[in-house]
Motif scaffolding. Structure first.
Motif, PDB file in Angstrom:
ATOM      1  N   ASP A 140     -41.418  -2.935 -41.548  1.00  0.00           N
ATOM      2  CA  ASP A 140     -42.676  -3.673 -41.511  1.00  0.00           C
ATOM      3  C   ASP A 140     -43.272  -3.619 -40.104  1.00  0.00           C
ATOM      4  N   SER A 141     -44.352  -4.346 -39.881  1.00  0.00           N
ATOM      5  CA  SER A 141     -45.055  -4.289 -38.601  1.00  0.00           C
ATOM      6  C   SER A 141     -44.225  -4.840 -37.449  1.00  0.00           C
ATOM      7  N   HIS A 142     -43.149  -5.585 -37.763  1.00  0.00           N
ATOM      8  CA  HIS A 142     -42.256  -6.122 -36.740  1.00  0.00           C
ATOM      9  C   HIS A 142     -41.012  -5.248 -36.558  1.00  0.00           C
ATOM     10  N   GLY A 143     -40.983  -4.108 -37.235  1.00  0.00           N
ATOM     11  CA  GLY A 143     -39.848  -3.213 -37.125  1.00  0.00           C
ATOM     12  C   GLY A 143     -38.660  -3.585 -37.984  1.00  0.00           C
ATOM     13  N   ARG A 144     -38.856  -4.521 -38.926  1.00  0.00           N
ATOM     14  CA  ARG A 144     -37.759  -4.970 -39.774  1.00  0.00           C
ATOM     15  C   ARG A 144     -37.637  -4.101 -41.015  1.00  0.00           C
ATOM     16  N   PHE A 145     -36.414  -3.961 -41.517  1.00  0.00           N
ATOM     17  CA  PHE A 145     -36.173  -3.154 -42.708  1.00  0.00           C
ATOM     18  C   PHE A 145     -36.950  -3.686 -43.911  1.00  0.00           C
ATOM     19  N   GLY A 146     -37.459  -2.776 -44.709  1.00  0.00           N
ATOM     20  CA  GLY A 146     -37.967  -3.135 -46.021  1.00  0.00           C
ATOM     21  C   GLY A 146     -36.787  -3.218 -46.976  1.00  0.00           C
ATOM     22  N   ILE A 147     -36.666  -4.335 -47.687  1.00  0.00           N
ATOM     23  CA  ILE A 147     -35.506  -4.551 -48.563  1.00  0.00           C
ATOM     24  C   ILE A 147     -35.986  -5.034 -49.918  1.00  0.00           C
ATOM     25  N   THR A 148     -35.467  -4.434 -50.961  1.00  0.00           N
ATOM     26  CA  THR A 148     -35.881  -4.789 -52.314  1.00  0.00           C
ATOM     27  C   THR A 148     -35.232  -6.104 -52.741  1.00  0.00           C
ATOM     28  N   GLU A 149     -35.685  -6.615 -53.874  1.00  0.00           N
ATOM     29  CA  GLU A 149     -35.137  -7.889 -54.356  1.00  0.00           C
ATOM     30  C   GLU A 149     -33.642  -7.797 -54.623  1.00  0.00           C
ATOM     31  N   ASP A 150     -33.164  -6.615 -55.037  1.00  0.00           N
ATOM     32  CA  ASP A 150     -31.731  -6.449 -55.297  1.00  0.00           C
ATOM     33  C   ASP A 150     -30.995  -5.861 -54.098  1.00  0.00           C
TER      34      ASP A 150
ATOM     35  N   ILE B  34     -28.767   2.402 -50.652  1.00  0.00           N
ATOM     36  CA  ILE B  34     -28.099   1.748 -49.529  1.00  0.00           C
ATOM     37  C   ILE B  34     -28.410   0.253 -49.611  1.00  0.00           C
ATOM     38  N   PHE B  35     -27.378  -0.547 -49.792  1.00  0.00           N
ATOM     39  CA  PHE B  35     -27.544  -1.999 -49.912  1.00  0.00           C
ATOM     40  C   PHE B  35     -27.306  -2.674 -48.558  1.00  0.00           C
ATOM     41  N   VAL B  36     -27.914  -3.847 -48.400  1.00  0.00           N
ATOM     42  CA  VAL B  36     -27.843  -4.585 -47.145  1.00  0.00           C
ATOM     43  C   VAL B  36     -27.207  -5.952 -47.378  1.00  0.00           C
ATOM     44  N   GLN B  37     -26.214  -6.279 -46.566  1.00  0.00           N
ATOM     45  CA  GLN B  37     -25.596  -7.602 -46.578  1.00  0.00           C
ATOM     46  C   GLN B  37     -25.980  -8.334 -45.291  1.00  0.00           C
ATOM     47  N   ASN B  38     -26.596  -9.491 -45.411  1.00  0.00           N
ATOM     48  CA  ASN B  38     -26.925 -10.344 -44.268  1.00  0.00           C
ATOM     49  C   ASN B  38     -27.843  -9.640 -43.269  1.00  0.00           C
ATOM     50  N   GLY B  39     -28.823  -8.923 -43.788  1.00  0.00           N
ATOM     51  CA  GLY B  39     -29.843  -8.350 -42.926  1.00  0.00           C
ATOM     52  C   GLY B  39     -31.221  -8.619 -43.479  1.00  0.00           C
ATOM     53  N   GLU B  40     -31.312  -9.619 -44.388  1.00  0.00           N
ATOM     54  CA  GLU B  40     -32.539  -9.818 -45.157  1.00  0.00           C
ATOM     55  C   GLU B  40     -33.110 -11.223 -45.012  1.00  0.00           C
ATOM     56  N   LEU B  41     -32.875 -11.857 -43.873  1.00  0.00           N
ATOM     57  CA  LEU B  41     -33.443 -13.185 -43.639  1.00  0.00           C
ATOM     58  C   LEU B  41     -34.952 -13.166 -43.811  1.00  0.00           C
ATOM     59  N   HIS B  42     -35.612 -12.128 -43.318  1.00  0.00           N
ATOM     60  CA  HIS B  42     -37.073 -12.062 -43.355  1.00  0.00           C
ATOM     61  C   HIS B  42     -37.614 -11.795 -44.754  1.00  0.00           C
ATOM     62  N   THR B  43     -36.792 -11.253 -45.656  1.00  0.00           N
ATOM     63  CA  THR B  43     -37.259 -10.958 -47.008  1.00  0.00           C
ATOM     64  C   THR B  43     -36.716 -11.919 -48.060  1.00  0.00           C
ATOM     65  N   HIS B  44     -35.509 -12.453 -47.838  1.00  0.00           N
ATOM     66  CA  HIS B  44     -34.857 -13.285 -48.842  1.00  0.00           C
ATOM     67  C   HIS B  44     -34.646 -14.736 -48.404  1.00  0.00           C
ATOM     68  N   GLY B  45     -34.923 -15.054 -47.141  1.00  0.00           N
ATOM     69  CA  GLY B  45     -34.893 -16.437 -46.722  1.00  0.00           C
ATOM     70  C   GLY B  45     -33.603 -16.910 -46.086  1.00  0.00           C
TER      71      GLY B  45
ATOM     72  N   ARG C  91     -24.868 -12.646 -54.097  1.00  0.00           N
ATOM     73  CA  ARG C  91     -25.470 -11.374 -53.688  1.00  0.00           C
ATOM     74  C   ARG C  91     -24.567 -10.208 -54.083  1.00  0.00           C
ATOM     75  N   ASN C  92     -23.253 -10.376 -53.900  1.00  0.00           N
ATOM     76  CA  ASN C  92     -22.327  -9.307 -54.275  1.00  0.00           C
ATOM     77  C   ASN C  92     -22.329  -9.050 -55.769  1.00  0.00           C
ATOM     78  N   ALA C  93     -22.498 -10.091 -56.562  1.00  0.00           N
ATOM     79  CA  ALA C  93     -22.576  -9.907 -58.013  1.00  0.00           C
ATOM     80  C   ALA C  93     -23.789  -9.049 -58.378  1.00  0.00           C
ATOM     81  N   ILE C  94     -24.926  -9.315 -57.728  1.00  0.00           N
ATOM     82  CA  ILE C  94     -26.128  -8.516 -57.977  1.00  0.00           C
ATOM     83  C   ILE C  94     -25.894  -7.065 -57.579  1.00  0.00           C
ATOM     84  N   ILE C  95     -25.289  -6.852 -56.420  1.00  0.00           N
ATOM     85  CA  ILE C  95     -25.032  -5.493 -55.945  1.00  0.00           C
ATOM     86  C   ILE C  95     -24.084  -4.760 -56.887  1.00  0.00           C
ATOM     87  N   ILE C  96     -23.019  -5.433 -57.312  1.00  0.00           N
ATOM     88  CA  ILE C  96     -22.052  -4.797 -58.218  1.00  0.00           C
ATOM     89  C   ILE C  96     -22.714  -4.433 -59.539  1.00  0.00           C
TER      90      ILE C  96
END
Length: 460
Positions: free
Chosen positions: A360-370, A383-394, A406-411
């Motif tokens: 994004d404009s702040h240089g943060r990764f774009g991350i999907t809902e899953d 490629i999944f992200v663990q604990n790098g989505e504060l800006h997208t997931h809260g 989160r791991n259940a969704i990824i699995i």
């Protein structure tokens, strides 16, 4: 091992360790988890006597999605003959040292976890079976050789690194150090005239409390500064805690990014404050020290920013500014402890792919809902992200209580079916207008099938 893995996990912190634990026994998934350290060790520099987790024991590696899992904390207690000890302890929050020991116990039971393996690069490749995948290169510190893994999916346990204020970056040494090194550097307080703690989060408070306990015997004066408006408690009311739920994550994710950033600015006390118990322990000690009109050499001051650090002989000079009174001051200190929190780490092993990742404009990764990284074209990668989505997931991104969810969704996405059911209604309140899940009774939503779309498994 087959030639192509289903998943390679990079980093073995609590979140990827939880993923490995939930995959244990799932024969349809072949996984390997790589960690550069020689063994599991969770924030060892902050394993201060008496500190506890800030979340209940149910926020272990697996229980929030699978209470029958053999890697649960309760099973750990049973295996170690501590069930009655914990039963009589009557505490919901476990000692931080025991949580670390529990995680080490799980890691040692999982053959998929490999330590002393430092990942150096991840690149997209065409797999021998014709599918798209990734080649993960890692240096094996044990054998002194480079190892390569071909995989369909990658899960990054990105983790965080200490956040060091600009005035301190060039001055770190054995007497100016981050709170993450406190246990190892605590000996530096002995024989000193003055010790200063900077910051107002849980780590700073725990360091200050421990320093107060030894301050009288050691004879140093003790200062605690924060630029925050006060030494405030973390939000821990029952309805406030519902922000650390899948429901709030779902609500937050679908907000426009500018609204997300605005909302996060006002939610600091949900995850950055001090536990009420720690504040009470500090106050009780200060009260006891002041009996009989004694004024102990302890100074606490909020609304104050340390703007610079200089040196005068063997001592350091702190330059401060009170942002309410608009007054500057200076003071000397022998030891400075930076309880200034952590920031997101940028994984160097993705450097070869950097141009292909959307930011994004702040240089943060774009991350999907899953929890997938977005490619430069906006499509979801594997490629999944663990604990790098504060800006997208809260605010729930770094919370241990949401790790298993989160791991259940990824699995489920990796396997392509519902291995772990995802409950749609988990809290009493609604964060948007009405209930977005449409299931006020909290019933489970059954996933009947999966459809491949833009490299993403979508519930239909």
């Amino acid at each position: 091992m087959r030639g192509i893995l289903d998943v390679v996990g990079i980093g073995i912190g609590p979140f990827n360790l939880g993923l490995a634990a939930l995959l244990d026994g799932k024969e349809e998934v072949e996984a390997v988890f790589l960690e550069r350290k020689g063994s599991f060790d969770w924030h060892p520099g902050m394993l201060i006597d008496g500190t506890t987790l800030q979340v209940p024991f149910l926020a272990d590696l697996v229980s929030m999605v699978d209470v029958t899992n053999r890697h649960s904390f309760l099973n750990y207690l049973q295996e170690h003959g501590r069930l009655y000890h914990y039963y009589f302890l009557e505490k919901f929050h476990i000692p931080r040292k025991e949580y670390n020991h529990y995680c080490r116990w799980v890691a040692e039971r999982l053959p998929s976890c490999r330590f002393s393996m430092e990942v150096e690069g991840v690149i997209p490749v065409d797999l021998p079976d014709g599918e798209k995948g990734y080649k993960v290169s890692a240096w094996d510190h044990g054998s002194g050789q480079e190892k390569h893994f071909m995989t369909r999916h990658v899960v990054m346990g990105i983790g965080s690194v200490p956040s060091i204020p600009d005035p301190c970056k060039e001055m770190l040494n054995d007497r100016i150090f981050h709170s993450s090194e406190y246990v190892f550097s605590k000996c530096r307080l002995k024989g000193k005239r003055s010790v200063t703690v900077i910051g107002s989060g849980q780590s700073a408070a725990e360091v200050f409390l421990d320093a107060v306990r030894i301050q009288e015997e050691e004879g140093f004066s003790l200062n605690w500064f924060t630029r925050s408006d006060g030494f405030f408690p973390m939000e821990y009311s029952k309805l406030g805690l519902e922000h650390f739920s899948p429901d709030f994550t779902n609500f937050f994710y679908h907000l426009p990014q500018e609204r997300k950033d605005e909302l996060l600015k006002g939610q600091g006390l949900l995850y950055k404050g001090i536990s009420a118990g720690t504040i009470a322990d500090i106050y009780d000690l200060l009260y006891e020290r002041s009996i009989g009109g004694v004024r102990p050499p302890i100074h606490l001051q909020a609304m104050t920013e340390i703007t610079g650090i200089g040196q005068a002989g063997s001592r350091y000079v702190l330059e401060g500014f009170h942002h309410v009174k608009k007054e500057a001051f200076s003071m000397e200190s022998d030891v400075i402890i930076l309880g200034t929190g952590y920031k997101q780490a940028e994984p160097s092993f993705l450097s070869a792919m950097d141009q292909g990742i959307w930011r994004d404009s702040h240089g943060r990764f774009g991350i999907t809902e899953d929890y997938r990284l977005r490619s430069a074209s906006g499509e979801a990668t594997d490629i999944f992200v663990q604990n790098g989505e504060l800006h997208t997931h809260g605010v729930g991104a770094p919370d241990l209580g949401l790790g298993a969810h989160r791991n259940a969704i990824i699995i489920n996405q990796i396997v392509g079916r519902e291995v772990y059911p995802i409950r749609q209604k988990n809290v009493f309140q609604s964060f948007g207008i009405g209930d977005p899940s449409g299931q006020e009774d909290g019933s489970q939503k059954t996933i009947n099938s999966f459809e491949r779309k833009d490299q993403k498994w979508t519930i239909i």
